[in-house]
Design a protein around this motif. Sequence first.
Motif, PDB file in Angstrom:
ATOM      1  N   GLN A 118      44.850  59.650  23.736  1.00  0.00           N
ATOM      2  CA  GLN A 118      45.638  60.732  24.317  1.00  0.00           C
ATOM      3  C   GLN A 118      46.863  60.208  25.065  1.00  0.00           C
ATOM      4  OE1 GLN A 118      43.274  63.710  26.215  1.00  0.00           O
ATOM      5  NE2 GLN A 118      45.042  64.983  26.705  1.00  0.00           N
ATOM      6  N   GLN A 142      37.878  66.990  22.744  1.00  0.00           N
ATOM      7  CA  GLN A 142      36.795  66.106  23.137  1.00  0.00           C
ATOM      8  C   GLN A 142      37.360  64.689  23.264  1.00  0.00           C
ATOM      9  OE1 GLN A 142      34.031  67.713  23.714  1.00  0.00           O
ATOM     10  NE2 GLN A 142      34.870  69.556  22.792  1.00  0.00           N
ATOM     11  N   PRO A 143      37.373  64.128  24.455  1.00  0.00           N
ATOM     12  CA  PRO A 143      37.907  62.765  24.607  1.00  0.00           C
ATOM     13  C   PRO A 143      36.869  61.725  24.202  1.00  0.00           C
ATOM     14  CG  PRO A 143      37.259  63.635  26.740  1.00  0.00           C
ATOM     15  CD  PRO A 143      36.880  64.665  25.724  1.00  0.00           C
ATOM     16  N   GLU A 144      36.196  61.976  23.109  1.00  0.00           N
ATOM     17  CA  GLU A 144      35.121  61.089  22.659  1.00  0.00           C
ATOM     18  C   GLU A 144      35.372  60.692  21.215  1.00  0.00           C
ATOM     19  OE1 GLU A 144      31.789  63.593  23.028  1.00  0.00           O
ATOM     20  OE2 GLU A 144      31.852  63.603  25.228  1.00  0.00           O
ATOM     21  N   THR A 145      34.615  59.721  20.769  1.00  0.00           N
ATOM     22  CA  THR A 145      34.675  59.347  19.367  1.00  0.00           C
ATOM     23  C   THR A 145      34.196  60.531  18.535  1.00  0.00           C
ATOM     24  OG1 THR A 145      34.117  57.117  20.037  1.00  0.00           O
ATOM     25  CG2 THR A 145      33.885  57.637  17.705  1.00  0.00           C
ATOM     26  N   HIS A 179      43.916  54.580  25.441  1.00  0.00           N
ATOM     27  CA  HIS A 179      43.354  55.896  25.175  1.00  0.00           C
ATOM     28  C   HIS A 179      44.281  56.641  24.222  1.00  0.00           C
ATOM     29  CE1 HIS A 179      41.547  59.759  25.516  1.00  0.00           C
ATOM     30  NE2 HIS A 179      40.596  59.289  26.303  1.00  0.00           N
ATOM     31  N   THR A 195      45.061  63.374  18.384  1.00  0.00           N
ATOM     32  CA  THR A 195      44.170  62.227  18.541  1.00  0.00           C
ATOM     33  C   THR A 195      43.066  62.256  17.482  1.00  0.00           C
ATOM     34  OG1 THR A 195      42.977  63.509  20.195  1.00  0.00           O
ATOM     35  CG2 THR A 195      44.573  61.906  20.995  1.00  0.00           C
ATOM     36  N   ASP A 218      33.005  53.114  20.321  1.00  0.00           N
ATOM     37  CA  ASP A 218      33.653  54.073  21.211  1.00  0.00           C
ATOM     38  C   ASP A 218      35.003  53.565  21.699  1.00  0.00           C
ATOM     39  OD1 ASP A 218      31.949  56.150  21.051  1.00  0.00           O
ATOM     40  OD2 ASP A 218      30.842  55.701  22.894  1.00  0.00           O
ATOM     41  N   ASP A 219      35.099  52.269  21.923  1.00  0.00           N
ATOM     42  CA  ASP A 219      36.352  51.689  22.392  1.00  0.00           C
ATOM     43  C   ASP A 219      37.477  51.972  21.391  1.00  0.00           C
ATOM     44  OD1 ASP A 219      37.903  50.145  24.204  1.00  0.00           O
ATOM     45  OD2 ASP A 219      37.784  48.457  22.792  1.00  0.00           O
ATOM     46  N   ARG A 268      37.902  56.181  20.762  1.00  0.00           N
ATOM     47  CA  ARG A 268      38.645  56.942  21.767  1.00  0.00           C
ATOM     48  C   ARG A 268      40.144  56.662  21.724  1.00  0.00           C
ATOM     49  NH1 ARG A 268      34.203  55.923  25.591  1.00  0.00           N
ATOM     50  NH2 ARG A 268      35.102  53.872  25.884  1.00  0.00           N
ATOM     51  N   SER A 269      40.518  55.652  20.958  1.00  0.00           N
ATOM     52  CA  SER A 269      41.899  55.164  21.030  1.00  0.00           C
ATOM     53  C   SER A 269      42.787  55.644  19.886  1.00  0.00           C
ATOM     54  CB  SER A 269      41.893  53.635  21.043  1.00  0.00           C
ATOM     55  OG  SER A 269      41.637  53.138  19.737  1.00  0.00           O
TER      56      SER A 269
END
Lengths: 385, 385
Positions: free
Chosen positions: B308, B331-334, B306, B323, B345-346, B349-350
């Motif tokens: 973050q 937003q912890p999203e793409t 992740h 990030t 998304d994998d 998010r990273s």
Amino acid sequence: MLYADYNGSVPLLPAVRDYLRRRLDSELFANPNAIHSVGQRLMQGLERARRIVAEAVGCHPDQVLFNSGASEGISTVLYSVLEFSPAKKKVIITSPIEHPAVAKALAYYEREKGYLVKRVHVDGAGRVDVDHLRLLLERHSEELALVAIMAANNETGVLSPYNQIGRACAEARVPFFSDTTQLIGKDAFNFEASGMDYAVCSGHKLGALTGTGFLVAKDPTTLQPLIFGSSQERGLRGGTQNYLGIETVAVAMEDFSTHLDGLKQLRRARLDFEKAIRRQHPKSVIIAEAADRLPGTTLIGYPGLHGQAVQIELESQDIFVTTSAACTDNQPETSEVLRALGVSDDLGRSVVRISFGHRQGEAEYARVLSALSSAYNKLTRIRSY
Amino acid sequence: MLYADYNGSVPLLPAVRDYLRRRLDSELFANPNAIHSVGQRLMQGLERARRIVAEAVGCHPDQVLFNSGASEGISTVLYSVLEFSPAKKKVIITSPIEHPAVAKALAYYEREKGYLVKRVHVDGAGRVDVDHLRLLLERHSEELALVAIMAANNETGVLSPYNQIGRACAEARVPFFSDTTQLIGKDAFNFEASGMDYAVCSGHKLGALTGTGFLVAKDPTTLQPLIFGSSQERGLRGGTQNYLGIETVAVAMEDFSTHLDGLKQLRRARLDFEKAIRRQHPKSVIIAEAADRLPGTTLIGYPGLHGQAVQIELESQDIFVTTSAACTDNQPETSEVLRALGVSDDLGRSVVRISFGHRQGEAEYARVLSALSSAYNKLTRIRSY
């Protein structure tokens, strides 16, 4: 030098300079919206500043929106109310003594958006006629979009009866926007008690950094973003927040709030100064002398002399004043505001404005009085040749 | 601490801090529009700053309009063009990777003002497809109000082929606005050669004071005031000019212009850093690796981790990154931008973004590489438990 043009702009307060000197040595510079701890600390400082400002002006922190200054605040309020108003609400009540930031915007909405702009009467001392306002409110009760009447005039310093205006607008259920640019930081003010729906402030009129300011809205959900962006200022004002400027706004507001007693001394010193002027310069006129005015504003006219000649004489003695508002300064004519007060051209062309803040008083007025006297004597002697 | 979030905001440059330290000791604080000599000196400084900025970005001083920053510039350009466009010109061409300041404003004009917004294709590396743009220009030739395509992406650092876009727009006789917020002060830029009609800049992306900036317009008479006022900025931007901020914009632009060689070193150091990352962290992905990017921007993804978590690990080593963009950081999203590039998304998010300016290079990248390696080893070890 003695700077006596506080209505034009307030030099950075000593407290703000000290703050900035320390601030420049820190490492805390980042985007306050960033996820990292530097950003978060800046955001905390920003929200602390919002609470300080809210307490100083008597409102809830959620009602404070930071922006680039009063002109942006004014344009935001007018856009929010007038661009999204119901079709039948097409009347605006304003005064004939508004700052160009309001007057020019209203002229645009009149010209381009079909609004009808009605002007409330002011008397010879620039005081808003509240009875006339009530008459206008009644006459146009079904069509009113907004009342826009300033709180303190930049040229004369005359205070409007904004509490009474606020009550009248509340009764008539019409939003009341007051241009408080010259009031906030120059005299005591409480937003909640004022009855205003919207108020504005410029940091540079407080002695904070230039390019900063805030807008106060009784109900912020009535606002629309004039500047688009992300979720800054709850989506109502895009753009990375001017966190450095905002920090100095808080410093300046705190300095002002903790020195409110300075205002009493300032007002007393100004009244003594004005008495001395009238006594020593028989031909002088204090514009709007009878009106309740800002503690530190005097507009003096010397019929027969040219205001700019007086200003230059003062400058030769290292005292800096203006002939009227900075924004209309370069017009060697009677200002629109003075015309609205029925001031003759002979008097209107002759004015100089002396304006101070909460940290000036007797000593400064003594210097201005002495310099004005020598200017007066010199210029009236020249004229009598 | 090592601050590596220059795309979020650039800390005050050393030259700006030195300037401000001296500036705080001066008495030159006033309204630059005032008639007195203090005001006049400030106005001269402001006009000198305009010439410095004009020379640095390759335009005429008359084409530079000072304001509160890029978001205001963007809203001003879009308002000027779209609010006053002929009725049949109802198509806007933009990209799917614009900053919210542009994207949200265009969404407003689409929703409220009847515009049709067309998006030019971008490839997997975020590069604008100029052939597709030409197709769109041809298809909508009679209805085009504006092309709005950014010059450098804030998240990925990808540069758009703005010179080619400029030529295509000139041929199609449609105004070209490019969001240059991340370009100006981060890479070499020449407005005249760019073919742009409008460009924008934020002072805080240069290392100048926050809350400052400017707009460049090929033909300033096409602009309308978004903020009303007196005759400041030739009547196009009301409000007392932020002279202190403007002075620091000039200092920062001069610092940038005289250290353009720093960009070459920065780019080389970044490319070496990215090579080392790919070698040392086999699972890493440099987003938009193949594209021409800003000298100092790297967006690294570590699929399975992740972003973050990586950011926090770096922060524990006193290194500050984000990030993604500050404005969408929480937003912890793409991000929308990465979605437009077809990023999963994998991976989305990273990501962590490392961004520097013209005064950073090898030493800073070495520190980030070492910290990233320890974060990578720690986090992949945790995952494999």
